[in-house]
Design a protein around this motif. Structure first.
Motif, PDB file in Angstrom:
ATOM      1  N   LEU A  18       0.829  -1.207   0.000  1.00 27.75           N
ATOM      2  CA  LEU A  18       0.000   0.000   0.000  1.00 27.75           C
ATOM      3  C   LEU A  18       0.860   1.253   0.000  1.00 27.75           C
ATOM      4  O   LEU A  18       0.576   2.224  -0.714  1.00 27.75           O
ATOM      5  N   LEU A  19       1.961   1.229   0.778  1.00 27.86           N
ATOM      6  CA  LEU A  19       2.822   2.411   0.843  1.00 27.86           C
ATOM      7  C   LEU A  19       3.479   2.668  -0.508  1.00 27.86           C
ATOM      8  O   LEU A  19       3.655   3.810  -0.922  1.00 27.86           O
ATOM      9  N   LYS A  20       3.805   1.581  -1.186  1.00 21.66           N
ATOM     10  CA  LYS A  20       4.440   1.735  -2.488  1.00 21.66           C
ATOM     11  C   LYS A  20       3.449   2.321  -3.510  1.00 21.66           C
ATOM     12  O   LYS A  20       3.791   3.254  -4.245  1.00 21.66           O
ATOM     13  N   VAL A  21       2.240   1.805  -3.509  1.00 25.54           N
ATOM     14  CA  VAL A  21       1.232   2.358  -4.435  1.00 25.54           C
ATOM     15  C   VAL A  21       0.981   3.828  -4.091  1.00 25.54           C
ATOM     16  O   VAL A  21       0.879   4.684  -4.978  1.00 25.54           O
ATOM     17  N   LEU A  22       0.918   4.115  -2.785  1.00 27.89           N
ATOM     18  CA  LEU A  22       0.679   5.503  -2.368  1.00 27.89           C
ATOM     19  C   LEU A  22       1.789   6.420  -2.885  1.00 27.89           C
ATOM     20  O   LEU A  22       1.524   7.513  -3.396  1.00 27.89           O
TER      21      LEU A  22
END
Ligand code: ATP
Ligand code: MG
Length: 397
Positions: free
Chosen positions: A282-286
């Motif tokens: 999720l952090l990477k997509v964010l």
């Protein structure tokens, strides 16, 4: 009756021929009456766990203290629960005592909503003492008995109610809704994992907008991890109705809308006790969403993000900006990249060491990355000889 039921009919017959009652119950009965597909069936019986064990040679104790065991029958596992009543609930989340009983009606009475408190016998006859079918036809979510009492016993039921709004598009009956707004604080007693499971079902539901609106308007969201004070953000999220968002993408959208990034975003997701791997994703997509809000995609960014992450970030971007995005061209550009990851580069760290005669060190990674980006930008062919020439020319080896 459809397949999962038909397959289990001989199992009910077997329990009955041993002198007990057995029925299909819960979500599978509800969903069948709604014409929704079901994948598994819940079974309730008057037989006590040790009596079931005497009937079936292969069983597993999965929640025997609550009367649930797993029975393996004709190669399939089935969860079978003994009719039970519950008493106590001093902690607002689980009964102090579970009593095994022989009455189906009493078992149905302890269930949360009337639509979930129906049984079906092996001939397909519905047993519906609390008018669940009427609630289904009116698309109403109604507690079995007094909503204040029922939510007071187990506060998770409030969140389950809103989750069913999200899944089914039903409405909470007026009394049920009023009690829910009043008793929200009791959700503070509920374990995070159970709240997360319900919240994710809300995010996945086709009626997530309605459910998110309810979460905010009833104040229930105040008792969810990290969401106190973010009622307006949830309302904003509810207005993003793009159907094709995956659950992960909706988490990212939520993070963006509540304005959390990096360490703050990570702390928020940890509060929900999401698995570390999911948090990382999720952090990477964010991060790629943040990139996308400032830039257009190009070969280098698509390569660095990787196709999956770029597509996910783009999908969230489309939802946020209501733009028609570039999903098609992302896939296209990615396919046409000369390399798709470092292992496809024609030169390895070993080559650099051999050519330069230098010892290993962080320089190897730096130089490889420089060559990698030249290749990605189309300035250098992915050929060993050409890359070596370029490296020598730039005094990099
Ligand atoms: P799903 O489709 O998500 O499985 P479900 O209604 O089957 O929905 P489960 O959690 O599988 O939900 O529970 C099975 C049944 O057990 C419910 O239909 C309901 O009758 C009963 N039940 C589950 N949780 C509760 C609860 N917290 N309080 C009372 N009854 C409950
Ligand atoms: Mg179920």
């Amino acid at each position: 009756m459809n397949n999962p039921f038909l397959k289990a009919v001989p199992l009910l017959e077997k329990i009955e021929s041993s002198g007990f009652e057995a029925y299909f119950v819960g979500g599978s009965v509800r969903d069948t009456l709604l014409g929704r597909e079901i994948t598994d069936v819940d079974i309730a019986t008057s037989a006590h766990p040790y009596e079931l064990k005497a009937i079936f040679p292969k069983t597993a104790d999965i929640g025997i203290e609550h009367g649930t065991i797993m029975v393996f029958f004709e190669g399939e596992p089935y969860e079978i629960t003994t009719f039970r009543s519950e008493t106590g609930y001093s902690d607002h989340r689980r009964p102090d005592k579970v009593n095994f009983i022989r009455s189906l009606r009493e078992d149905l009475k302890r269930r949360d909503f009337t639509m979930n408190a129906m049984a079906m016998d092996r001939a397909g006859t519905i047993i519906d003492p609390f008018n669940g079918q009427q609630a289904l036809s009116q698309k109403l979510i109604v507690t079995v008995g007094n909503p204040k009492e029922r939510f007071g016993e187990d506060a998770l039921r409030m969140l389950r109610g809103i989750r069913f709004v999200g899944q089914l598009g039903f409405t909470l009956e007026a009394g049920t809704l009023a009690s829910l707004a009043e008793l929200g604080p009791l959700l503070g007693k509920i374990a995070t994992e159970r709240k997360t499971a319900e919240f994710e079902k809300i995010l996945k539901g086709p009626f997530r907008s309605e459910a998110l609106t309810l979460l905010a308007k009833t104040g229930i969201s105040r008792y969810l991890p990290g969401l106190a004070g973010y009622e307006n953000s949830l309302l904003k999220l509810s207005r993003h109705t793009k159907a094709s968002l995956s659950m992960e993408e909706i988490w990212v959208l939520l993070l963006r809308i509540i304005g959390k990034r990096d360490k703050d975003a990570e702390a928020f997701l940890r509060e929900w006790k999401l698995p570390s791997r999911t948090i990382k994703t999720l952090l990477k997509v964010l991060r790629w969403l943040e990139f996308r809000l400032e830039h257009k995609w190009d070969q280098a960014s698509i390569y660095q993000a990787g196709k999956e992450y770029a597509l996910a970030a783009e999908n969230v971007y489309e939802s946020l900006t209501e733009n028609n995005g570039e999903q098609g061209s992302i896939a296209d550009i990615f396919e046409k990249l000369p390399i798709h990851n470092l292992t496809e580069l024609a030169v390895s760290g070993g080559d650099l060491l051999a050519w330069s005669g230098k010892g290993p060190g962080p320089w190897v990674k730096d130089v490889l990355e420089k060559a990698e980006m030249q290749v990605i930008d189309g300035k250098l062919d992915n050929e060993k000889g050409k890359i070596r020439e370029w490296l020598e020319h730039c005094n990099l080896i």
